[in-house]
Design a protein around this motif. Structure first.
Motif, short mmCIF file in Angstrom:
data_model
loop_
_atom_site.label_atom_id
_atom_site.label_comp_id
_atom_site.label_asym_id
_atom_site.label_seq_id
_atom_site.Cartn_x
_atom_site.Cartn_y
_atom_site.Cartn_z
N LEU A 108 0.81 -1.22 0.00
CA LEU A 108 0.00 0.00 0.00
C LEU A 108 0.85 1.27 0.00
O LEU A 108 0.60 2.19 -0.78
CB LEU A 108 -0.95 0.00 1.20
CG LEU A 108 -1.86 1.23 1.33
CD1 LEU A 108 -2.79 1.35 0.13
CD2 LEU A 108 -2.68 1.16 2.62
N MET A 111 2.43 1.82 -3.35
CA MET A 111 1.42 2.29 -4.31
C MET A 111 1.13 3.78 -4.11
O MET A 111 1.01 4.53 -5.08
CB MET A 111 0.13 1.49 -4.16
CG MET A 111 0.20 0.06 -4.62
SD MET A 111 -1.36 -0.78 -4.29
CE MET A 111 -0.90 -2.48 -4.55
N TYR A 114 4.02 5.82 -5.37
CA TYR A 114 4.00 5.77 -6.82
C TYR A 114 2.97 6.76 -7.36
O TYR A 114 3.26 7.54 -8.28
CB TYR A 114 3.67 4.34 -7.29
CG TYR A 114 3.37 4.25 -8.76
CD1 TYR A 114 4.39 4.22 -9.70
CD2 TYR A 114 2.06 4.21 -9.21
CE1 TYR A 114 4.12 4.15 -11.05
CE2 TYR A 114 1.77 4.14 -10.56
CZ TYR A 114 2.80 4.11 -11.48
OH TYR A 114 2.53 4.06 -12.81
N ILE A 115 1.76 6.75 -6.78
CA ILE A 115 0.70 7.68 -7.20
C ILE A 115 1.14 9.12 -6.97
O ILE A 115 0.92 9.99 -7.82
CB ILE A 115 -0.62 7.38 -6.45
CG1 ILE A 115 -1.18 6.03 -6.90
CG2 ILE A 115 -1.65 8.48 -6.67
CD1 ILE A 115 -2.31 5.51 -6.02
N ILE A 132 -1.33 5.52 -13.48
CA ILE A 132 -1.68 5.21 -12.09
C ILE A 132 -2.37 3.85 -12.02
O ILE A 132 -2.00 3.00 -11.22
CB ILE A 132 -2.57 6.33 -11.48
CG1 ILE A 132 -1.71 7.55 -11.15
CG2 ILE A 132 -3.29 5.83 -10.23
CD1 ILE A 132 -2.50 8.79 -10.75
N ILE A 136 -0.51 0.55 -10.45
CA ILE A 136 -1.04 -0.12 -9.25
C ILE A 136 -1.23 -1.61 -9.52
O ILE A 136 -0.87 -2.44 -8.68
CB ILE A 136 -2.36 0.54 -8.80
CG1 ILE A 136 -2.06 1.90 -8.17
CG2 ILE A 136 -3.11 -0.35 -7.81
CD1 ILE A 136 -3.28 2.72 -7.84
N ILE A 139 2.34 -3.17 -9.68
CA ILE A 139 2.95 -3.23 -8.35
C ILE A 139 2.30 -4.31 -7.50
O ILE A 139 2.98 -5.08 -6.82
CB ILE A 139 2.88 -1.86 -7.64
CG1 ILE A 139 3.81 -0.86 -8.34
CG2 ILE A 139 3.24 -1.97 -6.16
CD1 ILE A 139 3.60 0.59 -7.92
N ASP A 140 0.97 -4.39 -7.57
CA ASP A 140 0.24 -5.42 -6.81
C ASP A 140 0.66 -6.82 -7.28
O ASP A 140 0.94 -7.70 -6.46
CB ASP A 140 -1.26 -5.22 -6.97
CG ASP A 140 -2.08 -6.22 -6.15
OD1 ASP A 140 -1.77 -6.38 -4.95
OD2 ASP A 140 -3.01 -6.83 -6.71
N THR A 177 9.14 -0.60 -9.86
CA THR A 177 8.44 0.67 -9.68
C THR A 177 9.21 1.81 -10.34
O THR A 177 8.63 2.66 -11.02
CB THR A 177 8.25 0.97 -8.17
OG1 THR A 177 7.62 -0.15 -7.56
CG2 THR A 177 7.39 2.20 -7.96
#
Length: 198
Positions: A108, A111, A114-115, A132, A136, A139-140, A177
C-alpha cells in the motif's frame, strides 16, 4: 544562507515545484496513513488479505503444488492499558505455518508513493490516470509474486529465505516501480515542464 539561496536558484523552478509537491504529498500521506488508514478494515487489512489469497491461489495452481491455505488473523495485545491490534494473513502448507504477511508487506505505501510521484509530475491528466491504474496493477502483481517466491523459498529452500526477503525481492519490487516511473517520464522534460511530442 546566501550560498543556499544561490544553489536553490540554480535549480529550475519546475523541478523545485515538483520536489515541493512530492514532499508535501509524502507528509500528507504519512499523516493520513497514521491517523485513518493504518490497520483499516477497508484498505490495509483488505489489501493484506488479497495478497495472501492471491499468493495461495497462484501456488496451488503452479505445477503439481497444492495444500496452501491463507488465513486472516487479528492479534490484540495490551500495552500500558491500551489495546494494540495487529492484523496479518498466515500462509500454511498442509497445516504448517509458512509465512505471515503483515500490513506493512501489502504494498500500500509503495502504491501511494507511486501515485504521488505520478501526480506531482506535470503531464496530461489521462496519461497520469492510465499510468496510475496500470502501475497499481503491476505493483500489486509483483508484490504477489514476491510473496509467492518467499513462501516457496521458506518451504523448499529455507537457506535462501532471509537474503531474498530482506534484499533480493525488495530490490526487484523497487526496481520495477522505478522502471514504470522512468517509462512515464520519458516524454516529459521536467526542466521546462512540458510534454514533448512522440
Amino acid at each position: 544562507m546566501l550560498k543556499l539561496n544561490s544553489i536553490k536558484n540554480e535549480i529550475p523552478l519546475p523541478i523545485r515545484l515538483f520536489l515541493g509537491r512530492a514532499l508535501l504529498f509524502y507528509i500528507i500521506w504519512e499523516i493520513l496513513y497514521s491517523l485513518f488508514i493504518y490497520d483499516s478494515t477497508y484498505l490495509d487489512r483488505a489489501l493484506t488479505s488479497h495478497v495472501g489469497e492471491a499468493s495461495v491461489s497462484l501456488l496451488n495452481n503452479l505445477g503439481n503444488m497444492s495444500g496452501f491455505v491463507a488465513t486472516d488473523n487479528l492479534d490484540i495485545t495490551t500495552n500500558e492499558g491500551e489495546n494494540i491490534s495487529r492484523f496479518y494473513t498466515t500462509i500454511s502448507h498442509h497445516g504448517n505455518s509458512i509465512l505471515n504477511i503483515a500490513n506493512v508487506c501489502n504494498g500500500l505505501t509503495l502504491m501511494a508513493l507511486y501515485i504521488g510521484f505520478i501526480t506531482c509530475i506535470p503531464a496530461n491528466f489521462w496519461r497520469k490516470l492510465k499510468y496510475i491504474i496500470l502501475g497499481i496493477i503491476i505493483i500489486d502483481f509483483i508484490n504477489i509474486l514476491r510473496c509467492v517466491g518467499l513462501i516457496y523459498l521458506r518451504e523448499y529452500f529455507h537457506v535462501y529465505f532471509d537474503f531474498a526477503h530482506h534484499y533480493l525481492f525488495k530490490a526487484i519490487v523497487y526496481t520495477s516501480t522505478f522502471l514504470i516511473w522512468t517509462i512515464f517520464t520519458r516524454k516529459i522534460n521536467l526542466k521546462h515542464a512540458t510534454l514533448q511530442n512522440g
